[in-house]
Design an enzyme around this catalytic site. Structure first.
Site, PDB file in Angstrom:
ATOM      1  N   SER A   1     117.578  70.592  32.614  1.00  0.00           N
ATOM      2  CA  SER A   1     118.091  71.956  32.740  1.00  0.00           C
ATOM      3  C   SER A   1     117.277  72.732  33.761  1.00  0.00           C
ATOM      4  O   SER A   1     116.288  72.231  34.301  1.00  0.00           O
ATOM      5  CB  SER A   1     118.022  72.664  31.387  1.00  0.00           C
ATOM      6  OG  SER A   1     116.672  73.007  31.127  1.00  0.00           O
ATOM      7  N   LYS A   2     117.665  73.973  33.976  1.00  0.00           N
ATOM      8  CA  LYS A   2     116.971  74.875  34.914  1.00  0.00           C
ATOM      9  C   LYS A   2     115.481  74.957  34.602  1.00  0.00           C
ATOM     10  O   LYS A   2     114.648  75.068  35.475  1.00  0.00           O
ATOM     11  CB  LYS A   2     117.562  76.288  34.801  1.00  0.00           C
ATOM     12  CG  LYS A   2     118.893  76.422  35.471  1.00  0.00           C
ATOM     13  CD  LYS A   2     118.932  77.700  36.313  1.00  0.00           C
ATOM     14  CE  LYS A   2     120.250  77.831  37.021  1.00  0.00           C
ATOM     15  NZ  LYS A   2     120.293  77.467  38.376  1.00  0.00           N
ATOM     16  N   ARG A   3     115.200  74.954  33.333  1.00  0.00           N
ATOM     17  CA  ARG A   3     113.832  75.023  32.828  1.00  0.00           C
ATOM     18  C   ARG A   3     112.931  73.956  33.478  1.00  0.00           C
ATOM     19  O   ARG A   3     111.736  74.140  33.639  1.00  0.00           O
ATOM     20  CB  ARG A   3     113.964  74.768  31.324  1.00  0.00           C
ATOM     21  CG  ARG A   3     112.868  74.972  30.409  1.00  0.00           C
ATOM     22  CD  ARG A   3     113.475  75.178  29.009  1.00  0.00           C
ATOM     23  NE  ARG A   3     114.297  74.046  28.576  1.00  0.00           N
ATOM     24  CZ  ARG A   3     113.820  72.918  28.102  1.00  0.00           C
ATOM     25  NH1 ARG A   3     112.529  72.722  28.006  1.00  0.00           N
ATOM     26  NH2 ARG A   3     114.646  71.960  27.719  1.00  0.00           N
TER      27      ARG A   3
ATOM     28  N   GLY B   1     113.262  72.927  36.488  1.00  0.00           N
ATOM     29  CA  GLY B   1     113.300  73.080  37.945  1.00  0.00           C
ATOM     30  C   GLY B   1     114.547  72.474  38.565  1.00  0.00           C
ATOM     31  O   GLY B   1     114.669  72.401  39.780  1.00  0.00           O
TER      32      GLY B   1
END
Ligand code: GLU
Length: 473
Positions: A244-246, A248
């Site tokens: 996920s975005k978390r 990167g």
């Protein structure tokens, strides 16, 4: 033997993300390695979630990466008549039935099944509706979906990555092939298209593996021959949870906007689940095409490591010819409002060359070249280092030395800086530091001789004068 035909079939319900880009890439590597046909199909029949902006983002992302197609893009939204024709056919021939259950009812039953520890599959209650019951439901204003009757078989297929895969159909439940608004569900449209487009190999993410038995049933029911399947393992974050975005992970367009090179991103993506036999890590797309084999894809999930991508990006940046690198850096300098026309062609290349070792992503360029575009440096924060007694002497001597240079080469500039040190009895660093600060307003930066060369005698003299004057302010 007939040609291999593969497809990449994104749903435009979001931007092109890393996982999809990798699927597109593996399809590309495979199809190019066997000189086959690469097809692009946009699966946009979910009208609530699909959007034109996402279509554009996906197409632009693929184009930027250099993943080209021989056929397409085809749009499923323009092929509804075709799916309808096959829906009518299958309705006539059996295997399917109308289902009037509403999504609320289905959700409610799903919850009950889960709470009892049962598989949350459709319970088949509409399978044996009488014409009267159907009429009654229709009078209530219900619209029917069409469900495919799965039965109790075991479906087996040979996955080119995972080997033999078996599914017990009794766990699947009768699935929807036509939604209540008349549009085809993913499995139905995908099978018809894969068959009509003569796809020989379906290469897609492992998250679709549970769709494969349903699709195989549909191939059989429609009288088509199934293609071969290859399911690529998932990409996880370093903490082994869903990427996920978390972690990167961004969309391809975001990586592009930050200044990742497409070459680095492709190289990074291809090594998520694949490694060439000789374990070489830096690989161009062409080289990868030569080495790629579907069978070499790993069954276990791969782990996304942003630091590896950054490392790779740095390598690619430093290997680019400086002219090319400069061209790619110009948009980022413009974005930072730098007037790139201030420097003639070669000079701009020298500027980029002088800082390229510092760049992790191209957008970093802005912070390293800022002083080249400012009018005169500001010395507020560097006063103490600049105005030491011996530094003043260096600044006073420097313009004479520079003036006498007949050419501004690496050697001649360094020789005059060495002369200053010798004449004033100072160490090299005691000369370089004040000159650097006077010219750039910074205590660190590119090799000094490069800055001097790019500035030229006039600008150097002007800035040294400015530094000496600023002392009195
Ligand atoms: N539209 C599907 C997706 O984007 C494609 C799945 C497939 O390749 O069959 O996930």
């Amino acid at each position: 033997m007939s040609k291999v035909r593969v497809r990449f079939a994104p749903s435009p319900t979001g931007n092109l993300h890393l996982g999809s880009a990798r699927t597109a890439l593996f399809n590309y590597l495979f199809v190019k390695s066997v000189d086959g046909v690469n097809i692009l199909r946009v699966e946009d029949t979910d009208f609530d979630r699909s959007a034109e902006v996402y279509v554009e983002n996906i197409l632009e992302g693929l184009k930027w990466l250099g993943i080209n197609y021989d056929e397409g893009p085809f749009y499923q939204s323009q092929r509804l008549e075709i799916y309808k024709k096959y829906a009518d056919k299958i309705l006539k021939e059996g295997h399917v039935y109308k289902c009037y259950c509403t999504s609320e009812e289905l959700e409610e039953r799903r919850k009950v099944a889960l709470s009892l520890g049962k598989p949350p599959r459709y319970d088949g209650r509409c399978k044996k509706l009488t014409p009267e019951q159907m009429k009654k439901f229709e009078a209530e204003g219900r619209t029917a979906t069409i469900r495919f009757e799965v039965g109790d078989r075991v479906i087996k297929f040979n996955d080119l990555v995972r080997g033999e895969v078996k599914f017990d159909c009794s766990l699947i439940g009768d699935f929807v092939i036509i939604k209540s608004n008349g549009t085809p569900a993913y499995n139905f449209a995908a099978v018809i298209d894969d068959a009509l487009m003569k796809i020989t190999h379906v290469v897609r993410g492992e998250d679709h593996i549970s769709n494969t038995p349903k699709q195989i049933l549909l191939y059989e029911a429609l009288g088509f021959t199934p293609p071969q399947f290859a399911h690529i393992s998932m990409i996880l974050g370093p903490d082994r949870t869903k990427l996920s975005k978390r972690h990167g992970a961004k969309s391809v367009s975001e990586f592009m906007e930050e200044g990742y090179l497409k070459e680095a991103l492709l190289n990074f993506l291809m090594l998520l689940s694949w490694s060439p036999k000789h374990d070489q890590e830096i690989l161009s797309l062409d080289k990868a095409v030569k080495l790629f084999k579907l069978e070499d894809l790993s069954k276990s999930p791969s782990v996304f490591d942003i630091e590896k991508l950054q490392w790779m990006n740095g390598i690619y940046i430093r290997h680019l010819p400086v002219k090319d690198l400069t061209e790619r850096c110009i948009p980022f300098m413009k974005q930072a409002q730098y007037d790139v026309n201030k420097y003639a062609g070669r000079q701009l290349e020298e500027i980029v060359d002088s800082v390229k070792d510092n760049l992790i992503v191209l957008s970093d360029i802005a912070k390293y070249v800022d002083f080249y575009f400012k009018d005169e440096p500001d010395y507020q924060d560097v006063k103490d280092a600049l105005y030491k007694p011996e530094s003043i002497k260096v600044l006073e001597l420097f313009p004479n030395k520079i003036e006498r240079l007949s050419e501004f080469s690496h050697e001649s500039i360094n020789a005059s800086l060495a002369e200053i040190a010798k004449e004033l009895g100072l160490k090299k660093g005691q000369v370089l530091k004040p000159v650097r600060i006077a010219l750039t307003g910074k205590t660190a930066g590119p090799e000094l001789w490069r800055v001097i060369r790019i500035y030229g005698a006039e600008k150097c003299k002007k800035y040294i004068e400015h530094a000496l004057k600023s002392r009195k302010m």
